[in-house]
Design a protein around this motif. Structure first.
Motif, short mmCIF file in Angstrom:
data_model
loop_
_atom_site.label_atom_id
_atom_site.label_comp_id
_atom_site.label_asym_id
_atom_site.label_seq_id
_atom_site.Cartn_x
_atom_site.Cartn_y
_atom_site.Cartn_z
N LEU A 129 0.65 -1.21 0.13
CA LEU A 129 -0.09 0.24 0.21
C LEU A 129 0.84 1.42 -0.01
O LEU A 129 0.61 2.14 -0.72
N THR A 130 1.96 1.25 0.76
CA THR A 130 2.92 2.50 0.85
C THR A 130 3.67 2.82 -0.46
O THR A 130 3.57 3.98 -1.00
N ALA A 131 3.84 1.49 -1.17
CA ALA A 131 4.46 1.76 -2.58
C ALA A 131 3.51 2.25 -3.57
O ALA A 131 3.84 3.15 -4.44
N TYR A 132 2.38 1.62 -3.66
CA TYR A 132 1.44 2.14 -4.71
C TYR A 132 0.90 3.35 -4.50
O TYR A 132 1.06 4.11 -5.50
N LEU A 133 0.55 3.62 -3.24
CA LEU A 133 -0.17 4.87 -2.79
C LEU A 133 0.66 5.93 -3.08
O LEU A 133 0.37 7.11 -3.42
N VAL A 274 2.49 9.41 5.01
CA VAL A 274 2.17 8.10 5.73
C VAL A 274 1.10 7.49 4.94
O VAL A 274 0.08 8.11 4.54
N VAL A 275 1.23 6.02 4.92
CA VAL A 275 0.25 5.38 4.19
C VAL A 275 -1.21 5.71 4.72
O VAL A 275 -2.32 5.77 4.10
N SER A 276 -1.34 5.88 5.90
CA SER A 276 -2.74 6.16 6.64
C SER A 276 -3.31 7.26 6.18
O SER A 276 -4.50 7.65 6.31
N ASN A 277 -2.80 8.26 5.25
CA ASN A 277 -3.24 9.56 4.70
C ASN A 277 -4.27 9.08 3.57
O ASN A 277 -5.15 9.70 3.26
N TYR A 278 -3.97 7.85 3.11
CA TYR A 278 -4.94 7.41 2.16
C TYR A 278 -5.58 6.04 2.41
O TYR A 278 -6.03 5.28 1.59
N VAL A 279 -6.15 6.03 3.74
CA VAL A 279 -6.65 5.06 4.12
C VAL A 279 -8.06 4.65 3.18
O VAL A 279 -8.52 3.57 3.04
N ALA A 280 -8.82 5.66 2.79
CA ALA A 280 -9.99 5.76 2.09
C ALA A 280 -9.81 5.07 0.47
O ALA A 280 -10.75 4.25 0.01
N LYS A 281 -8.44 5.00 0.18
CA LYS A 281 -8.15 4.08 -1.17
C LYS A 281 -7.58 2.85 -0.86
O LYS A 281 -7.02 2.16 -1.71
N PHE A 282 -7.47 2.30 0.50
CA PHE A 282 -6.87 0.84 0.57
C PHE A 282 -7.61 -0.04 -0.22
O PHE A 282 -6.98 -0.99 -0.80
N PRO A 283 -8.95 -0.21 -0.28
CA PRO A 283 -9.62 -1.39 -0.95
C PRO A 283 -9.23 -1.30 -2.38
O PRO A 283 -8.96 -2.57 -2.90
N GLU A 284 -9.21 -0.21 -3.18
CA GLU A 284 -8.82 -0.31 -4.68
C GLU A 284 -7.37 -0.39 -4.63
O GLU A 284 -6.99 -1.22 -5.69
N ALA A 285 -6.60 0.00 -3.75
CA ALA A 285 -4.86 -0.56 -3.90
C ALA A 285 -5.02 -1.93 -3.66
O ALA A 285 -3.94 -2.59 -4.37
N ILE A 286 -5.41 -2.33 -2.71
CA ILE A 286 -5.36 -3.89 -2.53
C ILE A 286 -5.86 -4.69 -3.68
O ILE A 286 -5.08 -5.65 -3.95
N LYS A 287 -6.87 -4.32 -4.29
CA LYS A 287 -7.42 -4.99 -5.43
C LYS A 287 -6.53 -4.90 -6.56
O LYS A 287 -6.30 -6.10 -7.27
N GLN A 288 -5.94 -3.77 -6.83
CA GLN A 288 -4.95 -3.74 -8.09
C GLN A 288 -3.50 -4.45 -7.62
O GLN A 288 -3.14 -5.23 -8.45
N LEU A 289 -3.14 -4.41 -6.41
CA LEU A 289 -1.82 -4.91 -6.22
C LEU A 289 -2.22 -6.75 -6.11
O LEU A 289 -1.24 -7.52 -6.73
N THR A 290 -3.44 -7.11 -5.67
CA THR A 290 -3.75 -8.84 -5.69
C THR A 290 -3.66 -8.99 -7.37
O THR A 290 -3.34 -10.23 -7.71
N SER A 291 -4.37 -8.41 -8.24
CA SER A 291 -4.50 -8.57 -9.65
C SER A 291 -3.12 -8.57 -10.07
O SER A 291 -2.84 -9.50 -10.96
N TRP A 292 -2.30 -7.45 -10.01
CA TRP A 292 -1.05 -7.49 -10.57
C TRP A 292 -0.07 -8.89 -10.01
O TRP A 292 0.48 -9.81 -10.82
N LEU A 293 -0.26 -9.25 -8.63
CA LEU A 293 0.43 -10.29 -8.00
C LEU A 293 -0.30 -11.73 -8.82
O LEU A 293 0.85 -12.65 -9.28
N GLN A 294 -1.37 -11.67 -8.86
CA GLN A 294 -1.83 -12.95 -9.53
C GLN A 294 -1.77 -13.11 -10.83
O GLN A 294 -1.45 -14.21 -11.54
#
Length: 331
Positions: A129-133, A274-294
């Protein structure tokens, strides 16, 4: 009995083993609405150094003679909470304890069948999340731009570079050994990598690797390395400042080149976060990271240390650059 690691004293300069204290306490007993958790993995991260100090920061300091806290993956081994069952795996910021109770409010259930559990402390956790956001929200990369990453072989840096490549950037990494620079180009797809410890003129090396200048600098380390990168930035460059591990243990304010003229001359955006600045964007970020990983577009490296008693040393080893990728302790 239950092992616990406390903050024994506040470090002066670089932390030492004496700053930690091991104790044993009675095994906790669950009450209604609680779960008993067994720690499986513990994340150690450079930012914890700041919380060991009493200085005001974006998060409260650790209290003396209280457990240190960080990201943890745990297993539910007893449940009196209807939302969790025995055998569930969860992630949360929790104390350095072998066993602990929770009311479940801040627990995030993770799927051990979808990915290795440790990944939820790394590329699918705060690291990713820190890297992506940080890169997308502040760096705003565009295809064809040049991205430089310091601390590139670390947990966040290794992910930043890969995301930069996915988004079409030329990516240059700075790391502290030939082994790490080789890993950056062979495993993580960096276009070039510089060993800042053996390079006599880092500024010139960056200029050579980035003939069109630097458009984005993802800063994990601060200090003289960042001075060298900033000397090569282009007009309208963006600089997400994620960390400054090179100066975390300084006892006096370090002096370096004054950067204001560089910022003004090149109309640079330099923003700490700090990554918590973007907590509202966590769901979409995790979705994108998971997709790229898969899809196989992202990979990761972990340094796994075994044993609860080795948590403090694993943390200390971060400041010696002994980790490749995410540093995790397996209990």
């Amino acid at each position: 009995m239950n092992k616990v690691i406390l903050l024994n004293k506040r470090p002066v300069g670089k932390p030492t083993a004496d700053d930690f204290k091991f104790i044993e306490e009675e095994t906790p007993v669950t009450q209604e609405g609680q779960v008993l958790l067994k720690t499986l993995y513990v994340s150690v991260d450079p930012y914890l150094r700041g919380r060991m100090s009493s200085a005001k920061s974006y998060t409260p300091p650790f209290e003396l003679n209280k457990p240190i806290q960080s990201g943890i993956i745990a297993e539910v081994i007893e449940s009196k909470n209807p939302n969790f069952k025995v055998g569930d795996f969860v992630s949360a910021i929790m104390g350095w304890k072998e066993l602990q109770v929770s009311d479940g409010k801040n627990l995030l259930r993770v799927d051990g069948s979808a990915a290795p559990l440790s990944v939820y402390l790394g590329i699918l956790g705060m690291t990713g999340l820190t890297a992506y956001l940080g890169l997308t929200e502040i760096g705003k990369p565009k295809a064809g731009e040049t991205l430089v990453v310091s601390g590139a072989a670390g947990a966040v840096g290794s992910v930043v570079g890969q995301i930069g490549k996915i988004l079409g950037c030329r990516v240059i990494g700075l790391a502290g050994s030939d082994e790490k620079t080789t890993m950056l180009t062979s495993k993580f797809g960096y276009d070039a990598a510089i060993n800042y410890k053996t390079t006599t003129d880092v500024q010139a090396a960056i200029a050579n690797a980035a003939p069109n200048g630097v458009d984005i600098y993802f800063d994990n380390v601060g200090g003289s390395i960042s001075d060298a990168v900033l000397a090569n930035v282009n007009q309208l460059a963006r600089v997400p400042v994620c960390g400054a591990i090179s100066v975390y243990n300084e006892t006096e304010v370090p002096m370096g080149p004054r950067i204001q003229t560089t910022l003004v001359k090149n109309s640079i955006l330099m923003q700490g976060f700090v990554v918590s600045n973007y907590v509202a964007k966590f769901p979409e970020a995790i979705k994108q990271l998971t997709s790229w990983l898969q899809e196989g577009k992202l990979t990761y490296t972990e340094t796994i240390v075994n044993g609860f008693d080795h948590i403090p040393q694993a943390f200390l080893d971060l400041f010696e650059g002994k980790n490749e990728g995410k540093m995790i302790v397996k209990i």
